[in-house]
Design a protein around this motif. Structure first.
Motif, PDB file in Angstrom:
ATOM      1  N   PHE A  82       0.725  -1.223   0.152  1.00 24.46           N
ATOM      2  CA  PHE A  82       0.015  -0.018   0.035  1.00 24.46           C
ATOM      3  C   PHE A  82       0.975   1.336   0.069  1.00 24.46           C
ATOM      4  N   GLN A  83       0.639   2.258  -0.881  1.00 23.70           N
ATOM      5  CA  GLN A  83       1.155   3.492  -0.859  1.00 23.70           C
ATOM      6  C   GLN A  83       0.601   4.374  -0.157  1.00 23.70           C
ATOM      7  N   THR A  84      -0.807   4.070   0.178  1.00 22.53           N
ATOM      8  CA  THR A  84      -1.506   5.207   1.063  1.00 22.53           C
ATOM      9  C   THR A  84      -2.276   4.062   2.083  1.00 22.53           C
ATOM     10  N   TYR A  85      -2.791   4.725   3.317  1.00 17.83           N
ATOM     11  CA  TYR A  85      -3.768   4.067   4.189  1.00 17.83           C
ATOM     12  C   TYR A  85      -4.672   4.948   4.945  1.00 17.83           C
ATOM     13  N   GLY A  86      -5.711   5.035   4.314  1.00 12.85           N
ATOM     14  CA  GLY A  86      -6.801   5.987   4.727  1.00 12.85           C
ATOM     15  C   GLY A  86      -7.336   5.526   6.222  1.00 12.85           C
ATOM     16  N   LEU A  87      -7.393   6.510   6.909  1.00 11.74           N
ATOM     17  CA  LEU A  87      -8.196   6.098   8.255  1.00 11.74           C
ATOM     18  C   LEU A  87      -9.844   6.622   8.551  1.00 11.74           C
ATOM     19  N   ASN A  88     -10.166   7.110   7.463  1.00 13.90           N
ATOM     20  CA  ASN A  88     -11.453   7.578   7.493  1.00 13.90           C
ATOM     21  C   ASN A  88     -12.634   7.022   8.248  1.00 13.90           C
ATOM     22  N   HIS A  89     -12.301   5.592   8.406  1.00  9.09           N
ATOM     23  CA  HIS A  89     -13.496   4.743   9.117  1.00  9.09           C
ATOM     24  C   HIS A  89     -13.055   4.711  10.269  1.00  9.09           C
ATOM     25  N   LEU A  90     -12.322   5.409  10.891  1.00  4.94           N
ATOM     26  CA  LEU A  90     -12.108   5.738  12.565  1.00  4.94           C
ATOM     27  C   LEU A  90     -12.478   6.962  12.918  1.00  4.94           C
TER      28      LEU A  90
END
Ligand SMILES: Nc1nc2c(ncn2[C@@H]2O[C@H](COP(=O)(O)OP(=O)(O)O)[C@@H](O)[C@H]2O)c(=O)[nH]1
Ligand SMILES: [Mg+2]
Ligand SMILES: [Zn+2]
Length: 317
Positions: A250-258
């Motif tokens: 992964f080059q990005t890892y979004g945390l919008n679900h938290l």
């Protein structure tokens, strides 16, 4: 909860198996869009599709499947998950792996790893109730080793297991180092590309490439060979009763679900300071009497992690 819809409309009890219904339990070993590579309890492996166009299954999921003959199957229902690791952006959440107990993030000093990405992964892992560790690879390279040492020391002091390995040049020591930690568990491997994740998987699972090729072949020539996650059994002489899930880098890892609070609580060194700021809605940036900023300024918590946390919060809005 996307996974509960179908179960709720399914008249059969969730535990129904075998001859009466013609289904048997199975596990998702790999997923690609609406197609899944499954292993049945009988250990036969086959390609499966879902009913009703559902795409909310992922590697590691336990399902009830119905064999259709010719190496095909249909997934009838999804069993409850013990854990679910996801990443997200503002628009959607992507499933990474289900039912894993542990996650290892692979980092290296060459090329330099992104500590923000490592932190994002650790925040997601811990919030999902999964135990995290760090695998520091390429220890055979003195420059890589020196570059990474001060940072891995910080994570060790926070209580994360840190395994120092050279997956390429010393695979047997790599297996010995990780064996006990992997034993008896299902572990997902995460990391940026270039850190040595494939090399590590090959050290742990010697037939990984052959197994991946078999799946690609079942799917049709050359499809997705490096872009899907796969679950492998680790040979018992390396770790007993162990499975690993390999993931694409992964080059990005979004945390919008938290939520912001979940992200804050996943910062281990912050936990004892939460609630000690002057303002209840402190953003920990420039408010007066911020306990977290003060601790960073006094060197009581790591300054880089503090700055990267603020950067993550800016990115997540
Ligand atoms: N020196 C050294 N190079 C390594 C090691 N592990 C992997 N590499 C090299 O690092 C590069 C990236 O490895 P790869 O396994 O493809 O990384 P991935 O993108 O994370 O899957 C390759 O050129 C590997 O040969 C290691 O332990 N030591
Ligand atoms: Mg790779
Ligand atoms: Zn504060």
């Amino acid at each position: 909860m996307p996974s509960s819809d179908e179960a709720a409309t399914d008249p059969r009890p969730a535990t129904a198996t075998g001859a009466a219904t013609g289904t048997e339990p199975g596990r998702v070993l790999a997923s690609f869009g609406r197609q899944y590579w499954l292993r049945a309890r009988s250990r036969s492996e086959r390609l499966a599709v879902t009913r009703g166009k559902r795409t909310d299954l992922c590697v590691g999921d336990e399902v009830e499947l119905r064999a259709l003959g010719a190496g095909q199957a249909v997934v009838e229902s999804l069993h409850a998950r013990t854990t679910l690791l996801t990443r997200s952006d503002a628009w959607r959440t992507r499933l990474i792996a289900a039912n894993v107990d542990r996650a290892a993030v692979v980092v290296a000093g060459e090329p330099p790893f992104s500590e923000e990405l490592l932190m994002r992964m650790l925040i997601a892992i811990e919030t999902a109730g999964i135990e995290a560790a760090i695998v520091a690879n390429k220890m055979d390279r003195p420059a890589a080793r020196e570059a990474i040492a001060p940072r891995t020391a910080v994570y060790r002091s926070l209580g994360y297991p840190v395994f120092e390995v050279s997956a390429l040049t010393d695979p047997s020591a790599t297996r010995a180092s990780l064996g006990d930690w992997l034993a008896g568990r299902t572990t997902v491997l995460l990391g940026e590309s270039g850190m040595g994740k494939s090399t590590l998987v090959n050290a742990l699972v010697p037939d990984a490439q052959a197994r991946t090729n078999a799946i690609s072949q079942a799917l049709g020539t050359g499809r997705h060979t490096t872009t899907f996650s796969r679950l492998f059994d680790v040979p018992a002489h390396t770790a007993s009763d162990a499975r690993i899930v390999d993931t694409p880098g992964f080059q990005t890892y979004g945390l919008n679900h938290l939520s912001p609070s979940q992200r804050l609580h996943a910062m281990r060194e912050f936990v004892a300071l939460i609630g000690r700021c002057r303002f209840n809605d402190c953003t920990h940036r420039d408010e007066p009497d911020c306990a977290i900023r003060s601790a960073a300024q006094r060197g009581e918590i790591d300054g880089l992690r503090y700055r990267l946390f603020l950067q993550i919060e800016t990115g997540e809005g």
